[in-house]
Design an enzyme around this catalytic site. Structure first.
Site, PDB file in Angstrom:
ATOM      1  N   TYR A  94      -7.985   9.246   6.681  1.00  0.00           N
ATOM      2  CA  TYR A  94      -6.747   9.753   6.077  1.00  0.00           C
ATOM      3  C   TYR A  94      -6.598  11.259   6.237  1.00  0.00           C
ATOM      4  O   TYR A  94      -5.552  11.816   5.940  1.00  0.00           O
ATOM      5  CB  TYR A  94      -6.686   9.388   4.579  1.00  0.00           C
ATOM      6  CG  TYR A  94      -6.244   7.954   4.352  1.00  0.00           C
ATOM      7  CD1 TYR A  94      -4.894   7.621   4.292  1.00  0.00           C
ATOM      8  CD2 TYR A  94      -7.175   6.936   4.213  1.00  0.00           C
ATOM      9  CE1 TYR A  94      -4.486   6.314   4.099  1.00  0.00           C
ATOM     10  CE2 TYR A  94      -6.779   5.622   4.017  1.00  0.00           C
ATOM     11  CZ  TYR A  94      -5.433   5.323   3.954  1.00  0.00           C
ATOM     12  OH  TYR A  94      -5.026   4.030   3.769  1.00  0.00           O
TER      13      TYR A  94
ATOM     14  N   SER B 146       0.853  -1.185   0.000  1.00  0.00           N
ATOM     15  CA  SER B 146       0.000   0.000   0.000  1.00  0.00           C
ATOM     16  C   SER B 146       0.889   1.235   0.000  1.00  0.00           C
ATOM     17  O   SER B 146       1.988   1.210   0.581  1.00  0.00           O
ATOM     18  CB  SER B 146      -0.873   0.024   1.253  1.00  0.00           C
ATOM     19  OG  SER B 146      -1.496   1.288   1.392  1.00  0.00           O
TER      20      SER B 146
ATOM     21  N   TYR C 216      -1.659  -1.070  10.186  1.00  0.00           N
ATOM     22  CA  TYR C 216      -1.898  -1.434   8.777  1.00  0.00           C
ATOM     23  C   TYR C 216      -0.651  -1.149   7.941  1.00  0.00           C
ATOM     24  O   TYR C 216      -0.207  -1.992   7.155  1.00  0.00           O
ATOM     25  CB  TYR C 216      -3.085  -0.639   8.239  1.00  0.00           C
ATOM     26  CG  TYR C 216      -3.337  -0.820   6.747  1.00  0.00           C
ATOM     27  CD1 TYR C 216      -4.074  -1.905   6.278  1.00  0.00           C
ATOM     28  CD2 TYR C 216      -2.836   0.095   5.818  1.00  0.00           C
ATOM     29  CE1 TYR C 216      -4.316  -2.069   4.917  1.00  0.00           C
ATOM     30  CE2 TYR C 216      -3.067  -0.067   4.465  1.00  0.00           C
ATOM     31  CZ  TYR C 216      -3.811  -1.152   4.011  1.00  0.00           C
ATOM     32  OH  TYR C 216      -4.032  -1.310   2.665  1.00  0.00           O
TER      33      TYR C 216
ATOM     34  N   LYS D 161       1.859  -3.822   5.780  1.00  0.00           N
ATOM     35  CA  LYS D 161       2.073  -3.733   4.328  1.00  0.00           C
ATOM     36  C   LYS D 161       3.544  -3.510   3.991  1.00  0.00           C
ATOM     37  O   LYS D 161       4.049  -4.050   3.006  1.00  0.00           O
ATOM     38  CB  LYS D 161       1.218  -2.592   3.760  1.00  0.00           C
ATOM     39  CG  LYS D 161      -0.263  -2.883   3.786  1.00  0.00           C
ATOM     40  CD  LYS D 161      -0.592  -4.087   2.914  1.00  0.00           C
ATOM     41  CE  LYS D 161      -2.078  -4.211   2.647  1.00  0.00           C
ATOM     42  NZ  LYS D 161      -2.384  -5.252   1.657  1.00  0.00           N
TER      43      LYS D 161
END
Ligand code: NAI
Length: 255
Positions: A200, A142, A155, A159
């Site tokens: 975000y 990601s 997260y 990744k």
């Protein structure tokens, strides 16, 4: 049908919706037969296999939870049995997480890494057992692995590890003529981003997510799943035969 992946057999994890479904469609339209893994969305997986079968390619749907290594083994074996071997693994299944440091539990940590990291590692181990020289693996990282975002450490690190897996498995698989790379998508319009988008936005910024994307990425927009699938399609093709151990950032210039 003659396509650049004609005769190839592909397994796509988490392939019933979002980016995974776009990858399955794209690989099939390039000529590959596809095994579409799903965890629970059997209707969506069956609809997609019917759609792809209607184009003349072979498609099967296989239920498995990639957080369980035993189920991953069964998934790879069933996919290879159904298609007559495997040439391509598109490891796409993943889950999102946002959480303030104080609220993250060991169980959260294990749940996220079980799918996003361990799930991808053992998908490789089990899929490459069925591959010959020329095999192709594409993992899913990601853009989040490369950008600091509030409450996203779990997260993002799950990744980032995937990029390290691709890099460090590349010499071992390279000896067998198999390439392994990762794609790191930026914000892509799917169910996942629908749920995660607002997280975000920096807590001190008074703006919506679309404004943030418009002002913080070079292309000023999110990706369509088909744009990420196009990168996977390239990485699994003969044209990418000298690329391995790398991560392709397909993030629209999210800098
Ligand atoms: P999505 O939530 O729409 O689809 C994820 C797929 O993975 C679903 O089909 C889901 O059932 C499957 N899945 C989840 N856990 C699973 C498990 N334990 N076993 C089997 N399948 C499982 O998400 P989206 O957006 O299509 O994401 C696909 C991949 O791309 C994920 O790895 C995600 O982390 C990554 N990604 C997505 C971005 C985005 O903005 N949408 C950005 C960067 C990376």
């Amino acid at each position: 049908m003659n396509g650049k992946l004609s005769g190839k057999k592909a397994l796509v994890t988490g392939g019933a919706r979002g980016i995974g479904a776009a990858v399955a469609r794209r690989l099939a339209s390039d000529g590959a037969d596809v095994a579409i893994n799903y965890r629970s969305s059997s209707d969506a997986a069956e609809a997609l296999t019917a759609e792809i079968s209607g184009t003349g390619r072979r498609a099967v749907a296989i239920k498995a939870d990639v957080s369980d290594p035993d189920q991953i083994k069964r998934l790879a074996d069933e996919a290879a049995d159904a298609l007559g071997g495997l040439d391509i693994l598109a490891s796409n299944a993943g889950i999102e997480h946002f959480g303030e440091l104080d609220t993250v539990t060991p169980a959260d940590f294990d749940r996220i890494f079980a799918v996003n990291t361990r799930g991808q590692f053992f998908a490789v181990q089990n899929a490459v057992r069925h591959m010959r020289e020329g095999g192709r693996v594409v993992l899913t990282s990601s853009a989040s692995a490369h950008k600091a975002v509030f409450h996203h450490a779990l997260y993002a690190s799950s990744k980032a590890a995937v990029e390290c897996i691709a890099l460090n498995l590349s010499p071992e698989l390279g000896r067998r003529g198999i390439t392994i790379n990762a794609v790191a998508p930026g914000g892509t319009v799917t169910d996942m981003s629908d749920h995660a988008a607002s997280h975000y936005v920096h807590p001190d910024v008074d703006a919506d997510f679309n404004t943030v994307i418009r002002t913080s990425s070079s292309l000023g927009r999110m990706a369509r799943p088909a744009e990420i699938a196009a990168v996977v399609s390239f990485l699994v093709s003969d044209d990418a035969s000298f690329i391995t151990g790398r991560t392709v950032q397909a993030d629209g210039g999210w800098l």
